[in-house]
Design a protein around this motif. Structure first.
Motif, PDB file in Angstrom:
ATOM      1  N   UNK A 120     125.949   7.982  89.106  1.00  0.00           N
ATOM      2  CA  UNK A 120     126.331   6.501  88.764  1.00  0.00           C
ATOM      3  C   UNK A 120     127.694   6.597  89.528  1.00  0.00           C
ATOM      4  N   UNK A 121     127.867   5.544  90.536  1.00  0.00           N
ATOM      5  CA  UNK A 121     129.077   5.362  91.313  1.00  0.00           C
ATOM      6  C   UNK A 121     129.612   3.957  91.236  1.00  0.00           C
ATOM      7  N   UNK A 122     130.760   3.734  90.781  1.00  0.00           N
ATOM      8  CA  UNK A 122     131.353   2.542  90.448  1.00  0.00           C
ATOM      9  C   UNK A 122     132.721   2.231  91.159  1.00  0.00           C
ATOM     10  N   UNK A 123     133.200   0.968  91.132  1.00  0.00           N
ATOM     11  CA  UNK A 123     134.408   0.801  91.854  1.00  0.00           C
ATOM     12  C   UNK A 123     135.645   0.705  90.873  1.00  0.00           C
ATOM     13  N   UNK A 124     135.072   0.618  89.459  1.00  0.00           N
ATOM     14  CA  UNK A 124     136.143   0.615  88.493  1.00  0.00           C
ATOM     15  C   UNK A 124     135.593   1.287  87.195  1.00  0.00           C
ATOM     16  N   UNK A 125     136.359   2.303  86.336  1.00  0.00           N
ATOM     17  CA  UNK A 125     135.786   2.913  85.394  1.00  0.00           C
ATOM     18  C   UNK A 125     135.246   1.994  84.226  1.00  0.00           C
ATOM     19  N   UNK A 126     136.081   1.316  83.993  1.00  0.00           N
ATOM     20  CA  UNK A 126     135.962   0.483  82.643  1.00  0.00           C
ATOM     21  C   UNK A 126     135.012  -0.715  82.592  1.00  0.00           C
TER      22      UNK A 126
ATOM     23  N   UNK B  75     128.235  -1.155  91.642  1.00  0.00           N
ATOM     24  CA  UNK B  75     127.762   0.049  91.422  1.00  0.00           C
ATOM     25  C   UNK B  75     126.693   0.595  92.194  1.00  0.00           C
ATOM     26  N   UNK B  76     126.553   2.032  92.573  1.00  0.00           N
ATOM     27  CA  UNK B  76     125.375   2.651  93.436  1.00  0.00           C
ATOM     28  C   UNK B  76     124.765   3.451  92.196  1.00  0.00           C
TER      29      UNK B  76
ATOM     30  N   UNK C  86     121.366  -0.653  94.084  1.00  0.00           N
ATOM     31  CA  UNK C  86     123.003  -1.248  94.460  1.00  0.00           C
ATOM     32  C   UNK C  86     122.808  -2.476  93.518  1.00  0.00           C
ATOM     33  N   UNK C  87     124.134  -2.419  92.893  1.00  0.00           N
ATOM     34  CA  UNK C  87     124.050  -3.796  92.044  1.00  0.00           C
ATOM     35  C   UNK C  87     125.870  -4.235  92.184  1.00  0.00           C
ATOM     36  N   UNK C  88     125.678  -5.622  91.845  1.00  0.00           N
ATOM     37  CA  UNK C  88     127.130  -5.982  91.964  1.00  0.00           C
ATOM     38  C   UNK C  88     127.197  -7.293  91.317  1.00  0.00           C
ATOM     39  N   UNK C  89     128.344  -7.814  90.666  1.00  0.00           N
ATOM     40  CA  UNK C  89     128.750  -9.063  90.073  1.00  0.00           C
ATOM     41  C   UNK C  89     129.892  -9.748  90.865  1.00  0.00           C
ATOM     42  N   UNK C  90     130.571  -9.015  91.613  1.00  0.00           N
ATOM     43  CA  UNK C  90     131.811  -9.592  92.447  1.00  0.00           C
ATOM     44  C   UNK C  90     131.667  -9.057  93.784  1.00  0.00           C
ATOM     45  N   UNK C  91     132.900  -9.365  94.504  1.00  0.00           N
ATOM     46  CA  UNK C  91     133.036  -8.857  96.005  1.00  0.00           C
ATOM     47  C   UNK C  91     133.796  -7.819  95.993  1.00  0.00           C
TER      48      UNK C  91
ATOM     49  N   UNK D  54     131.923   1.942 101.550  1.00  0.00           N
ATOM     50  CA  UNK D  54     131.731   3.153 101.202  1.00  0.00           C
ATOM     51  C   UNK D  54     130.146   3.450 101.054  1.00  0.00           C
ATOM     52  N   UNK D  55     129.360   2.356 100.358  1.00  0.00           N
ATOM     53  CA  UNK D  55     128.365   2.786 100.230  1.00  0.00           C
ATOM     54  C   UNK D  55     127.428   2.657 101.636  1.00  0.00           C
ATOM     55  N   UNK D  56     127.802   2.060 102.585  1.00  0.00           N
ATOM     56  CA  UNK D  56     127.064   1.958 104.054  1.00  0.00           C
ATOM     57  C   UNK D  56     127.251   3.472 104.482  1.00  0.00           C
ATOM     58  N   UNK D  57     128.615   3.799 104.438  1.00  0.00           N
ATOM     59  CA  UNK D  57     128.876   5.085 105.103  1.00  0.00           C
ATOM     60  C   UNK D  57     127.938   6.351 104.220  1.00  0.00           C
ATOM     61  N   UNK D  58     127.926   6.216 102.931  1.00  0.00           N
ATOM     62  CA  UNK D  58     127.077   7.043 102.217  1.00  0.00           C
ATOM     63  C   UNK D  58     125.523   7.079 102.793  1.00  0.00           C
TER      64      UNK D  58
END
Length: 291
Positions: free
Chosen positions: A46-52, A57-58, A68-73, A80-84
């Motif tokens: 599980x990868x995220x932009x912030x720990x808490x 998230x990917x 791939x899920x997100x609630x904000x921009x 980074x997701x695209x590069x991966x």
């Protein structure tokens, strides 16, 4: 699975996987494979932009299912997701990329044009009353025996019918502990098998395979019924989805008491272009690239 080009994203420790659960609310389909990773029923990351309090998230299941899920921009996270995704070294043989909304999927598809193909999946909801009233096939012929999948049968199935189960479940013991399945055998050979693809979030994903020579005998319905009854006895909701062009699978879902709910898009990459081409022809896709 060794991941490259993704070191800027934060990988959550397994103990903190649940931090992404708020991002999975109110999806149009049940991402059981993602729940299986979060609950550590099956392996993944599980990868995220912030720990808490992550806003993006990917979630990666080792079988090749990505969400791939997100609630904000967060443009940096998305890049980074695209590069991966563009780095073939990050994927075993293929990946299925799902997103929390069609808009998010189409947004990322622009960066993957020519790399992936756009597919559509049909999701279903389970209707207990329809299941209770379904007409089961005639009694089994004597030569068929119904068995619950144990470790030995799991290894036999993996070796003889579907080697991909090796990455789906890390061992026969893990399958016995966290998964389940039922099979009809004749003379110790599989005729029809219904296994759990993924288990998580209170759901169990259905995978039914019937050997060609035994098709059109109602065997898939029988193994499906055994699987669903197991779910009902263990407080699990059976979950069914398939390619939107797979009419045989759709009809089987309806026969087992499922009601079609929603068609949703996904992106698919496979290292073997011939497999992609054959799949697109089989399910009548005219578009051979992501949109």
């Amino acid at each position: 699975m060794e991941l490259e080009g993704i070191d800027e994203m934060i990988e959550l420790s397994k103990e903190n996987h649940a931090h992404v659960l708020p991002l999975l609310k109110n999806l149009a389909y049940e991402p059981v494979f993602a729940y299986s990773v979060i609950e550590r029923n099956q392996s993944g990351k599980v990868f995220v932009d912030h720990n808490e309090n992550p806003t993006c998230s990917l979630i990666i299941n080792s079988y090749g299912q990505y969400l791939l899920v997100k609630s904000g921009d967060n443009e940096y996270f998305m890049s980074e997701v695209v590069d991966f995704l563009l780095n073939d070294q990050n994927h075993s043989k293929y990946y299925d990329l799902y997103a929390s909304t069609p808009e998010l999927l189409f947004q990322i598809s622009e960066s993957l044009a020519g790399k992936t193909v756009l597919l559509h999946r049909s999701s279903f909801t389970f209707d207990l009353s329809k299941f209770q009233h379904l007409k089961k096939p005639n009694a089994l012929q004597e030569q068929f025996v119904m068995k619950q999948m144990d470790k030995a049968l799991f290894d036999k199935y993996k070796n003889e019918m579907d080697a991909s189960y090796d990455s789906l479940w890390s061992s026969s013991q893990q399958f016995a502990d966290r998964g389940f399945g039922y099979c009809l055998v004749m003379d110790d050979d599989f005729a029809s098998v219904c296994n759990s693809y993924f288990v998580g979030g209170g759901y169990a994903d259905i995978d039914i395979v019937t050997v060609d020579e035994y098709q059109n005998k109602g065997l898939a319905t029988l193994t499906g019924v055994a699987f669903i009854e197991h779910c009902l006895n263990h407080n699990l909701v059976p979950n069914y989805n398939c390619d939107a062009g797979n009419e045989r699978s759709i009809q089987l879902a309806k026969k087992l008491g499922f009601v079609k709910k929603y068609d949703f898009p996904m992106l698919w990459w496979h290292q073997d272009q011939r497999i992609i081409s054959d799949y697109l022809k089989r399910f009548n896709y005219s578009n051979h690239s992501s949109e």
